[in-house]
Design a protein around this motif. Structure first.
Motif: not given
Lengths: 89, 490
Positions: B319-333, B336-346
């Motif tokens: 889940n490293n914002p600088s990695s390529i996979i994060y940029k292509v797939v989208g990461g997690y934010a 509330n310290n409860l949920l992992y919300v997928p980011q664009f494009p996921l």
């Protein structure tokens, strides 16, 4: 008006052959699911998974239910043991 | 080699896997009720926290929160994955067999056995793989000891194994109809009641105030609480987003009501007997011909996509914002310290957390998510009505056996006539269901909308079978007599 073709002859044979081949084709066509083959299983709106008796390790349903409860209690016990000793994990 | 068949792979496991015995004699109505309820209850007891999860909060949160309730899964409990592996393996294997990608001859008994064992093995394998994906992603805590990893593995896989067996107990004829659907329906309804009337208290702030889980109970408690004003209490009851609120409760109720209403839509085809004159009846073809299965299938695909993304983003790219996979797939934010919300494009395939957020931050999601649900639904419904043994040809064969035909048609024309109706009903039903699910989810129900739709329509499918059964054998039912219900079969 032309007279109707007399019965028998080449045509009937051809028709019979055609009917035969259609029948064979249908027999060769394997059904796509257990229900289509006529042995129960998932229907159009109900998902029914394990309906056939396989030659596995036979177990009684009551045994399954009791073992499942037993498993959950063993997890409870694991919690208790971990809490009491404090060093299991 | 004449052809390698996938189902042959299951052969070595055939003697090892436990099989619930097929009942020797027909199980009575009361026994079925008891078996179904007990199996579902044991499943509910399985919502027990896992032992061996590390105490410190890890940065990795739940990435599948919006898919869980459809598959009756509870995070960080024994039922981490719920019935998902069971349902998905069954659907995927059946679809593959229907597309003839797996060679199975269902007419041969041994093939059927192998196919069934293969399905079961696939389910168990998925439990194992999913468990390890979650363990090694750090979801249960970073730096787990070997003992913890083993303990978690054993708990998750054995729990999955028992879920499979519980489903099998019901499916084999000890319970009503379908185990997976009975269990999900029971869990979904239980969760709904807990969301509205649950009294369990949760800490909400640092001053030691607690709020109950149930939305309705929360309203009453807030109105009585001294630290809140009346308006604040009412607004809070409708608005809180950390626990179920009244808005979601009403939306879910509205969805359930609309499903109840739409389930009754059906086309009644007039039929008559070919043997006796003047015996007329109707044969109903319902709009939801494939029922909730189209939604379930769409959610199975969604689950696979999101687990795949989780593996890529969390396991490989951390889940490293600088990695390529994060940029292509989208990461997690984290939220509330409860949920992992997928980011664009996921996030395109993720229902938003609220309607406002949907409009302002994910404007493309409504379009994309809805299209996805509708298209998978159409594809699945079109295929399933063909392969599930209820296609136009199968129905017309049944008609022929029972000496029935459509009024005004010859026996030979029945298939053609039904072929005009059945696929259309199935796909239209799937579209309607897909749109309803999308509506609910885009309003921010976080999976509750989809689950209530699956629950209610699955419940109706089961109810139909249960009433049919009751009418056949309910007369001797002691339960019915105790409850004072009219005896069936009159």
């Amino acid at each position: 008006m032309s007279t109707p073709t007399p019965p028998g002859g080449q045509r009937t044979l051809q028709k019979r052959r055609q009917a035969q081949s259609v029948k064979e084709k249908q027999q060769k066509q394997t059904p796509a699911s257990t229900r289509q083959a006529g042995f129960g299983g998932s229907s159009n709106s109900v998902l029914k998974l394990y309906t056939d008796e396989a030659n596995g390790l036979r177990v009684d349903p009551l045994v399954v239910l009791f073992l499942a409860v037993g498993f959950i209690f063993s997890v409870v016990a694991l919690h208790v043991v971990a809490k009491v000793t404090g060093k299991l994990f | 080699m004449a052809g390698f068949r996938l189902i042959e792979l299951a052969k070595p496991f055939l003697p090892l896997l436990p099989e619930v015995e097929v009942p020797y004699e027909k199980i009575g109505f009361d026994d079925k009720v008891v078996y179904t309820i007990i199996a579902a209850l044991i499943y509910l007891f399985g919502q027990f926290p896992l032992a061996g999860v590390s105490k410190e909060a890890s940065g990795v949160l739940d990435p599948l929160y919006f898919l869980r309730s459809v598959f009756a899964a509870e995070p960080k409990t024994l039922l981490e994955f719920g019935v998902f592996p069971v349902v998905s393996s069954a659907l995927i294997m059946q679809v593959l067999a229907g597309l003839k990608l797996i060679k199975v001859n269902f007419k041969i008994r041994q093939d059927r056995e192998l196919f069934q064992t293969c399905t079961k093995l696939f389910a168990l394998l998925q439990y194992l793989v999913l468990a390890n994906v979650f363990i090694f992603s750090g979801y249960y805590g970073t730096d787990l000891s070997v003992v913890q990893i083993t303990a978690l593995n054993v708990q998750l896989v054995v729990a999955g194994f028992f879920v499979t067996l519980l489903v099998e107990v019901i499916d084999k004829g000890y319970g009503f109809a379908s185990g997976a659907m009975a269990i999900t329906t029971v869990t979904i309804s239980t969760n709904f009641v807990a969301d509205v009337f649950g009294v369990g208290q949760f800490p909400v702030d640092n001053e030691g105030h607690t709020e109950p889980q149930g939305a309705f109970i929360n309203l009453i408690q807030s109105l009585r609480a001294s630290h809140k004003t009346w308006t604040g209490a009412i607004v809070g009851a409708f608005n809180r987003d950390y626990l179920p609120n009244l808005t979601t409760a009403f939306l879910v109720l509205a969805l359930a009501a609309s499903i109840c209403f739409l389930t009754n839509f059906r086309l009644e085809l007039p039929i008559r007997s070919t043997r006796t004159r003047g015996v007329n009846n109707v044969y109903p073809i319902r709009l939801f011909y494939v029922g909730s299965l189209s939604v379930l299938f769409a959610y199975v695909i969604l689950f696979y996509i999101h687990v795949g993304a989780f593996v890529l983003v969390q396991l490989i790219a951390h889940n490293n914002p600088s990695s390529i996979i994060y940029k292509v797939v989208g990461g997690y934010a984290s939220h509330n310290n409860l949920l992992y919300v997928p980011q664009f494009p996921l996030s395109l395939l993720t229902p938003p957390k609220s309607f406002v957020e949907c409009i302002t931050r994910q404007p493309l999601t409504p379009l994309f998510f809805t299209t996805f649900l509708v298209i998978t639904g159409i594809w699945f419904a079109g295929l399933w009505q063909q392969i599930s043994g209820s296609s136009a040809r199968d129905i017309s064969e049944q008609f022929k056996e029972q000496g029935i035909t459509l009024t005004g048609r010859r026996e030979q024309g029945v298939t053609k006539e039904l072929d005009k109706i059945v696929p259309v009903a199935a796909t239209t039903g799937a579209i309607v269901l897909g749109l309803l699910v999308a509506c609910g989810e885009l309003l921010g129900l976080k999976g509750k909308g989809a689950s209530i739709i699956v629950g209610v329509s699955g419940g109706f499918a089961l109810l139909e079978l249960i009433t049919a059964e009751y009418q056949q054998s309910g007369g001797q039912s002691a339960l019915a007599q105790v409850l004072g219900a009219p005896s069936g079969g009159i």
